[in-house]
Write a protein that holds these residues in place. Structure first.
Motif, PDB file in Angstrom:
ATOM      1  N   CYS A 153      47.468  20.562  24.474  1.00 37.58           N
ATOM      2  CA  CYS A 153      48.361  21.607  24.978  1.00 37.58           C
ATOM      3  C   CYS A 153      47.637  22.713  25.738  1.00 37.58           C
ATOM      4  CB  CYS A 153      49.151  22.222  23.815  1.00 37.58           C
ATOM      5  SG  CYS A 153      50.304  21.079  23.021  1.00 37.58           S
ATOM      6  N   GLY A 183      59.792  26.716  22.908  1.00 40.02           N
ATOM      7  CA  GLY A 183      58.861  25.884  23.651  1.00 40.02           C
ATOM      8  C   GLY A 183      58.478  26.474  24.996  1.00 40.02           C
ATOM      9  N   ARG A 201      58.300  21.482  26.775  1.00 38.06           N
ATOM     10  CA  ARG A 201      57.458  20.975  25.691  1.00 38.06           C
ATOM     11  C   ARG A 201      57.561  21.924  24.501  1.00 38.06           C
ATOM     12  NH1 ARG A 201      51.553  19.472  27.176  1.00 38.06           N
ATOM     13  NH2 ARG A 201      52.524  17.434  27.485  1.00 38.06           N
ATOM     14  N   GLU A 202      57.710  21.346  23.325  1.00 37.92           N
ATOM     15  CA  GLU A 202      57.725  22.133  22.097  1.00 37.92           C
ATOM     16  C   GLU A 202      56.834  21.445  21.070  1.00 37.92           C
ATOM     17  OE1 GLU A 202      60.820  24.039  18.780  1.00 37.92           O
ATOM     18  OE2 GLU A 202      61.602  22.929  20.513  1.00 37.92           O
ATOM     19  N   THR A 203      56.052  22.241  20.328  1.00 41.52           N
ATOM     20  CA  THR A 203      55.106  21.709  19.348  1.00 41.52           C
ATOM     21  C   THR A 203      55.359  22.363  17.992  1.00 41.52           C
ATOM     22  OG1 THR A 203      53.453  21.383  21.086  1.00 41.52           O
ATOM     23  CG2 THR A 203      52.663  21.365  18.816  1.00 41.52           C
ATOM     24  N   SER A 230      54.252  17.115  19.095  1.00 39.56           N
ATOM     25  CA  SER A 230      54.566  17.745  20.372  1.00 39.56           C
ATOM     26  C   SER A 230      55.525  16.843  21.133  1.00 39.56           C
ATOM     27  CB  SER A 230      53.293  17.960  21.199  1.00 39.56           C
ATOM     28  OG  SER A 230      53.585  18.640  22.408  1.00 39.56           O
ATOM     29  N   SER A 242      58.020  16.345  24.665  1.00 37.72           N
ATOM     30  CA  SER A 242      58.193  16.751  26.058  1.00 37.72           C
ATOM     31  C   SER A 242      59.330  15.952  26.682  1.00 37.72           C
ATOM     32  CB  SER A 242      56.914  16.508  26.867  1.00 37.72           C
ATOM     33  OG  SER A 242      55.807  17.175  26.294  1.00 37.72           O
ATOM     34  N   TYR A 255      59.897  11.290  29.281  1.00 37.57           N
ATOM     35  CA  TYR A 255      59.725  11.891  27.960  1.00 37.57           C
ATOM     36  C   TYR A 255      58.410  11.425  27.354  1.00 37.57           C
ATOM     37  CZ  TYR A 255      61.738   7.472  26.129  1.00 37.57           C
ATOM     38  OH  TYR A 255      62.013   6.157  25.846  1.00 37.57           O
TER      39      TYR A 255
END
Length: 228
Positions: free
Chosen positions: A85, A111, A133-135, A150, A152, A173
């Motif tokens: 990231c 995100g 994107r979110e983690t 993570s 996306s 994705y």
């Protein structure tokens, strides 16, 4: 022979196409559970290189989505997800990156919004992406270990329209899950995109069979050199 995988609590695994505009708790949980219960129904083993196994599934469109499982040796999971990231650092070690940056002016509830331009071999045109994107960290109900996940997915932002010199990928994705392993970091990746255009099959096969495992080895080396 096609793999039937395991099911258990994952009798229905939502595809990214079924997701709403933001990722939900179940999306992260399902991705983390792939490390314990690989979901390989209708997937074929495509390549097994350096201990990295890549499976593929042909979608109705004729394009493939891929799932990758493996271990990165002597790498801490937190370091691996930080390297994954860290967009500035990736631009230094990933030779396929033309441009990669967070779109800080895109106000998302959760995100980040990312712009990514990928180098394609000559004479093909480079591809670019705008995606969210979110983690998160997911605590396992089995054993209490932590999995870093993570997710996306492509998105559209009026402020970042397609550029005439690139092909904009708007069907994409990627899911990544990593956790501690006795040898380093256990990794799961799920990937699909529609690159558009007439791309020769030999290039696609080369990317998946050769470039992808090589990229993971490069990622492993980048993690060993990473300084937070």
């Amino acid at each position: 022979m096609r793999n039937r995988g395991s099911h258990g609590s994952l009798a229905h695994v939502a595809s990214f196409e079924e997701m709403t505009s933001y990722f939900g708790d179940d999306d992260f949980r399902r991705t983390a559970l792939e490390l314990d219960e690989p979901q390989l129904t209708d997937y074929d083993l495509f390549t097994d290189t350096r201990g990295i196994k890549i499976y593929r599934h042909c979608k109705e469109s004729g394009l493939y989505e891929y799932k990758t499982y493996g271990v990165l040796n002597e790498i801490d999971p937190l370091t691996m997800i930080q390297v994954y990231c860290d967009y500035t650092y990736r631009s230094k070690w990933d030779s396929y990156v033309v441009e990669l940056k967070e779109l800080t002016d895109a106000a998302l509830e959760r995100g980040s919004a990312i712009y990514w331009c990928v180098k394609y071999p000559f004479p093909l045109t480079n591809r670019d992406y705008v995606f969210m994107r979110e983690t998160r960290e997911i605590s396992s109900e089995k054993g209490g270990h932590v999995t870093h996940v993570s997710l996306s997915k492509d998105m559209s932002l009026d402020a970042y329209p397609p550029k005439s010199k690139y092909v904009r990928v708007d069907d994409f994705y990627q899911a990544v899950a990593v956790r501690k392993h006795e040898l380093g970091t256990e990794v799961f990746m799920h990937y699909y995109d529609n690159p558009k255009g007439m791309i020769p099959k030999w290039i696609i096969n080369w990317v998946v069979k050769t470039a992808a495992p090589s990229w993971l080895k490069t990622l492993e080396d980048a993690c060993k050199k990473y300084k937070t």
